[in-house]
Scaffold this active site. Structure first.
Site, PDB file in Angstrom:
ATOM      1  CG  HIS A  17      -5.146   8.463   3.614  1.00 20.39           C
ATOM      2  ND1 HIS A  17      -6.217   7.797   3.056  1.00 20.39           N
ATOM      3  CD2 HIS A  17      -4.273   7.504   4.014  1.00 20.39           C
ATOM      4  CE1 HIS A  17      -5.995   6.489   3.115  1.00 20.39           C
ATOM      5  NE2 HIS A  17      -4.826   6.275   3.688  1.00 20.39           N
ATOM      6  CD1 TRP A  69     -10.498   0.427   2.117  1.00 18.22           C
ATOM      7  CD2 TRP A  69     -11.828  -0.708   3.503  1.00 18.22           C
ATOM      8  NE1 TRP A  69      -9.766   0.148   3.248  1.00 18.22           N
ATOM      9  CE2 TRP A  69     -10.552  -0.555   4.118  1.00 18.22           C
ATOM     10  CE3 TRP A  69     -12.828  -1.409   4.194  1.00 18.22           C
ATOM     11  CZ2 TRP A  69     -10.273  -1.054   5.383  1.00 18.22           C
ATOM     12  CZ3 TRP A  69     -12.544  -1.908   5.456  1.00 18.22           C
ATOM     13  CH2 TRP A  69     -11.271  -1.736   6.038  1.00 18.22           C
ATOM     14  NE  ARG A  84     -13.234   4.180   4.104  1.00 18.39           N
ATOM     15  CZ  ARG A  84     -12.375   3.269   4.578  1.00 18.39           C
ATOM     16  NH1 ARG A  84     -11.574   2.633   3.740  1.00 18.39           N
ATOM     17  NH2 ARG A  84     -12.320   3.002   5.866  1.00 18.39           N
ATOM     18  CG  ASP A 113      -1.771   3.974   3.265  1.00 25.78           C
ATOM     19  OD1 ASP A 113      -1.236   2.850   3.110  1.00 25.78           O
ATOM     20  OD2 ASP A 113      -2.957   4.117   3.635  1.00 25.78           O
ATOM     21  CD  GLU A 165      -8.745  -5.598  -0.634  1.00 31.16           C
ATOM     22  OE1 GLU A 165      -7.983  -4.668  -0.313  1.00 31.16           O
ATOM     23  OE2 GLU A 165      -9.972  -5.566  -0.452  1.00 31.16           O
ATOM     24  CG  ASP A 166      -5.537  -7.250   2.143  1.00 32.27           C
ATOM     25  OD1 ASP A 166      -4.857  -7.519   1.141  1.00 32.27           O
ATOM     26  OD2 ASP A 166      -5.699  -6.093   2.563  1.00 32.27           O
ATOM     27  CG  MET A 185      -1.598   4.626   7.394  1.00 30.18           C
ATOM     28  SD  MET A 185      -3.150   3.823   7.895  1.00 30.18           S
ATOM     29  CE  MET A 185      -2.752   2.098   7.597  1.00 30.18           C
ATOM     30  CG  ASP A 245      -2.074  -0.970   1.084  1.00 33.76           C
ATOM     31  OD1 ASP A 245      -2.308  -1.453  -0.044  1.00 33.76           O
ATOM     32  OD2 ASP A 245      -2.736  -1.260   2.112  1.00 33.76           O
TER      33      ASP A 245
END
Length: 349
Positions: free
Chosen positions: A293, A260, A295, A200, A263-264, A290, A198
């Site tokens: 931010h 969102w 979404r 971030d 998937e993981d 991280m 990712d």
């Protein structure tokens, strides 16, 4: 009369040859010996003319030692298991506004086009492709590049960075972008290991090595957002590593997790279903910060994903790398990365 002349010439020739043989016998260890051709000069010159001239001007002993050294360099050895220039804990902050040029100025001179690097003094233990799913996160990407490239260079990896940018403003599909990055990276190089990262998340300890292992590896164990604790025993998001064989074995990510979440978890289930387990480094070094931010638009939580993640066994064989469809619309090469803009074919509605 002719017979006498012939006899004299024959005797003279015999005397000359005998004298010359005696001369060679007594002078075989002296500098008067005829010069011989040295192999290393033949390699350097590489021409018939060079070989002939070697008989005229024989190589001096000092030249022999220098040229032999130049042409008999030792082959590169495997890089050490523990890279020697690691520094441990790092100071990472995101308050500074960084540009792509800031990242280039830091290590750009050491990189090749496409965000590629490999050590020059040893053979990297693994060839690693970094796959970053992306859309509208340029500020985060600048931080990622600024901090990661120096770390990866110190880790002596043979690596490339691939930013997979989803075109348009349709619903985001992080998992599908990962699959696309895997396929596209293999078109360019024979990568052995794939780091799905990712944009971030930045490591704060360079001893957390980006290397694949016998089992799929979850690297972002301790994130500041979760007080540097593992969020769950089945967590596999953030930064994960799979070898080429492991990723093929699980058929990659699912392509149907739109929006969102989920998937993981689905990928974790795929790993377990294929008889593997997840490995993790020690949480004392597997620490990440991280970038805070909001979404992203069109990446809202999709409640259907949580349900779908519980049904992995029903779609693992039909939904993944073997069902991937997309269009690669643009490729931009920079010393910091390979930036691909792709159409993931967002479904209508």
């Amino acid at each position: 009369m002719q017979k006498k002349i012939f006899s004299v010439l024959a005797l003279f020739a015999l005397f000359t040859m005998t004298s010359f043989a005696v001369f060679l016998f007594h002078c075989k260890d002296s500098d008067l010996m005829l010069p011989s051709t040295t192999q290393h000069v033949v390699k350097i010159n590489g021409t018939f003319f060079g070989k002939i001239m070697e008989h005229v001007w024989p190589t001096r002993p000092s030249d022999v030692s220098q040229k032999t050294t130049a042409t008999s360099a030792k082959p590169l050895e495997l890089c050490p298991d523990t890279p020697p220039k690691l520094v441990g804990p790092l100071l990472v902050e995101f308050e500074t506004k960084r540009t792509l040029e800031d990242a280039r100025n830091q290590v750009g001179s050491l990189l090749q086009q496409g965000g590629r690097f490999k050590p020059s003094n040893c053979i990297a233990r693994q060839k690693v492709a970094f796959i970053i799913p992306f859309r509208n996160r340029s500020e985060h990407l600048n931080h990622w590049l600024y901090y990661h490239h120096p770390i990866l260079i110190r880790q002596q990896l043979d690596y490339g960075v691939y930013v997979i940018n989803q075109e348009g403003d349709g619903v985001f599909n992080r998992a599908k972008l990962m699959n696309i990055g895997f396929v596209e990276a293999l078109h360019e190089y024979d990568y052995e290991c794939f780091a799905f990262a990712d944009v971030d998340l930045v490591p704060i300890d360079d001893r957390n090595l980006y290397r694949c292992s016998d089992d799929p590896r979850h690297l972002s164990v301790a994130i500041d957002k979760f007080d540097y604790k593992l969020s769950s025993k089945t967590a596999f998001g953030g930064v994960s590593l799979l070898s080429k064989e492991q990723f093929l074995k699980v058929n990659g990510f699912s392509n149907t997790f739109w929006g969102w979440g989920g998937e993981d978890d689905d990928l974790y289930n795929r790993i377990i279903l294929r008889g593997m387990s997840v490995s993790r480094p020690d949480s004392q070094i597997a620490k990440y910060k991280m970038i805070k931010h909001q979404r992203d638009a069109h990446n809202e939580v999709n409640p259907k994903n949580a349900v779908k993640a519980q049904e992995t066994q029903n779609h693992i064989d039909t939904d993944g790398l073997n069902s991937l469809n997309y269009t690669n619309n643009d490729i931009q090469m920079d010393v910091m990365y390979t930036f691909m803009t792709v159409d993931v074919q967002v479904p209508a509605g």
